[in-house]
Every structure is written in structure tokens, then in C-alpha cells.
Design a protein around this motif. Structure first.
Motif, PDB file in Angstrom:
ATOM      1  N   GLU A   1       0.843  -1.205   0.000  1.00 30.25           N
ATOM      2  CA  GLU A   1       0.000   0.000   0.000  1.00 30.25           C
ATOM      3  C   GLU A   1       0.874   1.250   0.000  1.00 30.25           C
ATOM      4  O   GLU A   1       1.690   1.449   0.887  1.00 30.25           O
ATOM      5  N   THR A   2       0.735   2.058  -1.009  1.00 35.41           N
ATOM      6  CA  THR A   2       1.434   3.344  -1.009  1.00 35.41           C
ATOM      7  C   THR A   2       0.462   4.370  -1.545  1.00 35.41           C
ATOM      8  O   THR A   2      -0.605   4.038  -2.034  1.00 35.41           O
ATOM      9  N   ASN A   3       0.896   5.602  -1.489  1.00 32.07           N
ATOM     10  CA  ASN A   3       0.017   6.654  -1.991  1.00 32.07           C
ATOM     11  C   ASN A   3       0.657   7.335  -3.188  1.00 32.07           C
ATOM     12  O   ASN A   3       0.464   8.509  -3.420  1.00 32.07           O
ATOM     13  N   ARG A   4       1.489   6.571  -3.904  1.00 31.03           N
ATOM     14  CA  ARG A   4       2.304   7.188  -4.955  1.00 31.03           C
ATOM     15  C   ARG A   4       1.868   6.787  -6.348  1.00 31.03           C
ATOM     16  O   ARG A   4       2.635   6.890  -7.287  1.00 31.03           O
ATOM     17  N   GLY A   5       0.685   6.271  -6.494  1.00 29.37           N
ATOM     18  CA  GLY A   5       0.275   5.798  -7.807  1.00 29.37           C
ATOM     19  C   GLY A   5      -0.044   6.936  -8.745  1.00 29.37           C
ATOM     20  O   GLY A   5      -1.186   7.379  -8.855  1.00 29.37           O
ATOM     21  N   TRP A   6       0.996   7.457  -9.390  1.00 26.57           N
ATOM     22  CA  TRP A   6       0.772   8.538 -10.339  1.00 26.57           C
ATOM     23  C   TRP A   6       1.816   8.482 -11.457  1.00 26.57           C
ATOM     24  O   TRP A   6       2.762   7.694 -11.388  1.00 26.57           O
ATOM     25  N   ILE A   7       1.616   9.302 -12.472  1.00 24.33           N
ATOM     26  CA  ILE A   7       2.535   9.335 -13.619  1.00 24.33           C
ATOM     27  C   ILE A   7       3.178  10.719 -13.707  1.00 24.33           C
ATOM     28  O   ILE A   7       2.479  11.733 -13.653  1.00 24.33           O
ATOM     29  N   GLU A   8       4.501  10.736 -13.810  1.00 19.94           N
ATOM     30  CA  GLU A   8       5.252  11.970 -14.066  1.00 19.94           C
ATOM     31  C   GLU A   8       5.895  11.839 -15.444  1.00 19.94           C
ATOM     32  O   GLU A   8       6.404  10.773 -15.775  1.00 19.94           O
ATOM     33  N   VAL A   9       5.874  12.903 -16.225  1.00 20.87           N
ATOM     34  CA  VAL A   9       6.545  12.890 -17.532  1.00 20.87           C
ATOM     35  C   VAL A   9       7.535  14.054 -17.599  1.00 20.87           C
ATOM     36  O   VAL A   9       7.198  15.191 -17.254  1.00 20.87           O
ATOM     37  N   VAL A  10       8.742  13.731 -18.023  1.00 23.79           N
ATOM     38  CA  VAL A  10       9.773  14.744 -18.272  1.00 23.79           C
ATOM     39  C   VAL A  10      10.028  14.734 -19.779  1.00 23.79           C
ATOM     40  O   VAL A  10      10.470  13.716 -20.318  1.00 23.79           O
ATOM     41  N   CYS A  11       9.698  15.834 -20.460  1.00 28.62           N
ATOM     42  CA  CYS A  11       9.837  15.837 -21.924  1.00 28.62           C
ATOM     43  C   CYS A  11      10.657  17.045 -22.366  1.00 28.62           C
ATOM     44  O   CYS A  11      11.018  17.908 -21.565  1.00 28.62           O
ATOM     45  N   GLY A  12      10.914  17.114 -23.670  1.00 29.95           N
ATOM     46  CA  GLY A  12      11.733  18.195 -24.218  1.00 29.95           C
ATOM     47  C   GLY A  12      12.609  17.647 -25.331  1.00 29.95           C
ATOM     48  O   GLY A  12      12.544  16.461 -25.647  1.00 29.95           O
ATOM     49  N   PRO A  13      13.442  18.505 -25.941  1.00 33.23           N
ATOM     50  CA  PRO A  13      14.304  18.047 -27.031  1.00 33.23           C
ATOM     51  C   PRO A  13      15.546  17.325 -26.506  1.00 33.23           C
ATOM     52  O   PRO A  13      15.767  17.256 -25.292  1.00 33.23           O
ATOM     53  N   MET A  14      16.370  16.819 -27.422  1.00 28.41           N
ATOM     54  CA  MET A  14      17.652  16.239 -27.021  1.00 28.41           C
ATOM     55  C   MET A  14      18.503  17.311 -26.345  1.00 28.41           C
ATOM     56  O   MET A  14      18.411  18.493 -26.673  1.00 28.41           O
ATOM     57  N   PHE A  15      19.295  16.892 -25.393  1.00 30.05           N
ATOM     58  CA  PHE A  15      20.239  17.738 -24.627  1.00 30.05           C
ATOM     59  C   PHE A  15      19.542  18.660 -23.632  1.00 30.05           C
ATOM     60  O   PHE A  15      20.174  19.550 -23.064  1.00 30.05           O
ATOM     61  N   SER A  16      18.244  18.469 -23.402  1.00 30.01           N
ATOM     62  CA  SER A  16      17.545  19.376 -22.489  1.00 30.01           C
ATOM     63  C   SER A  16      17.657  18.933 -21.030  1.00 30.01           C
ATOM     64  O   SER A  16      17.179  19.639 -20.135  1.00 30.01           O
ATOM     65  N   GLY A  17      18.256  17.777 -20.793  1.00 26.30           N
ATOM     66  CA  GLY A  17      18.443  17.332 -19.412  1.00 26.30           C
ATOM     67  C   GLY A  17      17.372  16.376 -18.925  1.00 26.30           C
ATOM     68  O   GLY A  17      17.196  16.210 -17.713  1.00 26.30           O
ATOM     69  N   LYS A  18      16.679  15.720 -19.833  1.00 30.67           N
ATOM     70  CA  LYS A  18      15.638  14.767 -19.438  1.00 30.67           C
ATOM     71  C   LYS A  18      16.226  13.587 -18.662  1.00 30.67           C
ATOM     72  O   LYS A  18      15.703  13.208 -17.623  1.00 30.67           O
ATOM     73  N   SER A  19      17.306  13.023 -19.212  1.00 22.86           N
ATOM     74  CA  SER A  19      17.900  11.859 -18.530  1.00 22.86           C
ATOM     75  C   SER A  19      18.489  12.278 -17.183  1.00 22.86           C
ATOM     76  O   SER A  19      18.332  11.563 -16.189  1.00 22.86           O
ATOM     77  N   GLU A  20      19.145  13.427 -17.146  1.00 19.99           N
ATOM     78  CA  GLU A  20      19.670  13.939 -15.868  1.00 19.99           C
ATOM     79  C   GLU A  20      18.560  14.080 -14.833  1.00 19.99           C
ATOM     80  O   GLU A  20      18.722  13.705 -13.673  1.00 19.99           O
ATOM     81  N   GLU A  21      17.435  14.619 -15.248  1.00 16.21           N
ATOM     82  CA  GLU A  21      16.315  14.838 -14.335  1.00 16.21           C
ATOM     83  C   GLU A  21      15.713  13.512 -13.880  1.00 16.21           C
ATOM     84  O   GLU A  21      15.381  13.338 -12.708  1.00 16.21           O
ATOM     85  N   LEU A  22      15.592  12.560 -14.828  1.00 13.77           N
ATOM     86  CA  LEU A  22      15.087  11.232 -14.460  1.00 13.77           C
ATOM     87  C   LEU A  22      16.032  10.584 -13.446  1.00 13.77           C
ATOM     88  O   LEU A  22      15.578  10.052 -12.416  1.00 13.77           O
ATOM     89  N   ILE A  23      17.344  10.637 -13.725  1.00 13.02           N
ATOM     90  CA  ILE A  23      18.333  10.041 -12.821  1.00 13.02           C
ATOM     91  C   ILE A  23      18.248  10.708 -11.444  1.00 13.02           C
ATOM     92  O   ILE A  23      18.265  10.046 -10.408  1.00 13.02           O
ATOM     93  N   ARG A  24      18.091  12.036 -11.432  1.00 15.07           N
ATOM     94  CA  ARG A  24      17.988  12.779 -10.154  1.00 15.07           C
ATOM     95  C   ARG A  24      16.784  12.303  -9.345  1.00 15.07           C
ATOM     96  O   ARG A  24      16.885  12.019  -8.154  1.00 15.07           O
TER      97      ARG A  24
END
Ligand code: ADP
Ligand code: ZN
Length: 194
Positions: free
Chosen positions: A6-29
Motif C-alpha cells: 500500500e502506497t500513496n504514490r500511484g501517479w505518472i510523471e513525464v519529463v519531456c523536451g528536445p535532445m540535450f535538455s536534461g531529461k535523462s539527468e532529471e530522471l536520474i535525479r
């Protein structure tokens, strides 16, 4: 009662943008912070992306986090365990429309789903399933890169080599970030219609 914790975290987050915008960095963070919180974290990416590292999500700034490579998005479900609380998916634009159902399923099970991906292709056309994913997500973050021509915030990915398929795997050699005004399509024509 389902078998999942049981958790209360059932949601979806999306990080989008062009290449080199830091999407992977933000996901890793975000995934690192979830690990610090001692949550059960799993990270996935499609096998198509072989830059830098086979079994890690890697940013252009060479930050890494271990991940499971998948051929099809449905494989994610085979890896989910009762203690899985956070799922990260990089390069979600390569996983097709089935990604929507998988993200819905995971969030319905109380899992926090964090997806990162390109919202537009190199011609500045919306790249399914990102538009739909953005619509069903609770939280969305649109990242900007720096335009390599004028230095303004860049929302688009410019292909530097002409022709070829929609999907051309590469990095700095083949693509660069551009703003709306400096972005052009193959023919060298400014992409004003988008
Ligand atoms: P994405 O996943 O969106 O492609 P990454 O997280 O892999 O982005 O990489 C972001 C990093 O790329 C930045 O922190 C910076 O070091 C580097 N970088 C290279 N070119 C650019 C650019 N044009 N604009 C911003 N960052 C850039
Ligand atoms: Zn520009």
C-alpha cells in the motif's frame, strides 16, 4: 487487497523536451532521490538506445543509473515485484502506444511512474505516445536545452545529417538543440508551420 504494498504514490510523471535538455539527468535525479528514501526503484530503457552504456540510463553529462533494457514495454510488468514502488522509463518515445497502458497499470498498482522522452521528432512533429502520455500524467515537466545557433532556450531537436529514417540513433554528431526560430527541417526550410 492486492499483493502490492500500500502506497500513496500511484501517479505518472513525464519529463519531456528536445535532445540535450536534461531529461535523462532529471530522471536520474528523481530516481536517486527515491533510492535515498529507500523506495524500491526499477529503471528501464528500450534496447534501441546504445549510447554510452548498455545497462544504464546515461545522460549526455555522463551521469548513470543501472537499468533493465527492454525490447517491448510490456516486459516491464515481468520485472515488477511486491516491493517495487517507483518505476523510471527513459526514451519512452521508442516504446509505442502500449506504453500508455503499462503506465496506467503501474500507477493503478500504487507505483510512481516517471517517464522521460522526446515530445517531438526532428521535424518538430509530436511523437506518439508523448502527447497522450502528457494528457494522462499527473505531473509534467517540459525541459529546454540551449539553442546551438542563438543561445536562447531550445525546444526542438535539429538533425544535422540529411535524409534517412525518422529514428537515427546518434548524439552530438547527428543532432543539436535549436529554438523555434533557428530550427529547420531536412530541406533547410524553417519549420514555421508547426
Ligand atoms: P536529454 O536526456 O534531454 O537528451 P541529458 O540529460 O542526456 O539530456 O543531457 C543534458 C546535458 O547535456 C546538459 O547538462 C549539458 O551538460 C549537455 N548539453 C550538451 N549540449 C547541450 C545544449 N545544447 N543545451 C543544454 N545542454 C547541453
Ligand atoms: Zn535559436
Amino acid at each position: 487487497m492486492n499483493e502490492y504494498r500500500e502506497t500513496n504514490r500511484g501517479w505518472i510523471e513525464v519529463v519531456c523536451g528536445p535532445m540535450f535538455s536534461g531529461k535523462s539527468e532529471e530522471l536520474i535525479r528523481r530516481l536517486r532521490r527515491a533510492q535515498i528514501a529507500r523506495l524500491g526503484v526499477l529503471a528501464f530503457k528500450p534496447r534501441i538506445d546504445n549510447r554510452y552504456s548498455e545497462d544504464s540510463i546515461a545522460s549526455h553529462s555522463e551521469q548513470l543509473i543501472p537499468c533493465i533494457q527492454i525490447e517491448k514495454v510490456s516486459e516491464i510488468m515481468d520485472h515488477i515485484r511486491p516491493d517495487t514502488e517507483v518505476v523510471g522509463i527513459d526514451e519512452v518515445q521508442f516504446l509505442g502506444p502500449e506504453a500508455l497502458d503499462v503506465c496506467r497499470d503501474l500507477s493503478a498498482r500504487g507505483i510512481r511512474v516517471i517517464c522521460a522522452g522526446l515530445d517531438m521528432d526532428y521535424r518538430a512533429r509530436p511523437w506518439p505516445p508523448l502527447p497522450e502520455l502528457l494528457a494522462i500524467a499527473e505531473y509534467i515537466t517540459k525541459m529546454a536545452a540551449i539553442c546551438m545557433v542563438c543561445g536562447n532556450p531550445a525546444s526542438r531537436t535539429q538533425r544535422k545529417v540529411l535524409g534517412g529514417d525518422l529514428v537515427l540513433i546518434g548524439s552530438q554528431d547527428s543532432y543539436e538543440a535549436r529554438c523555434r526560430r533557428c530550427h529547420t527541417v531536412d530541406e533547410g526550410v524553417q519549420t514555421e508551420i508547426f
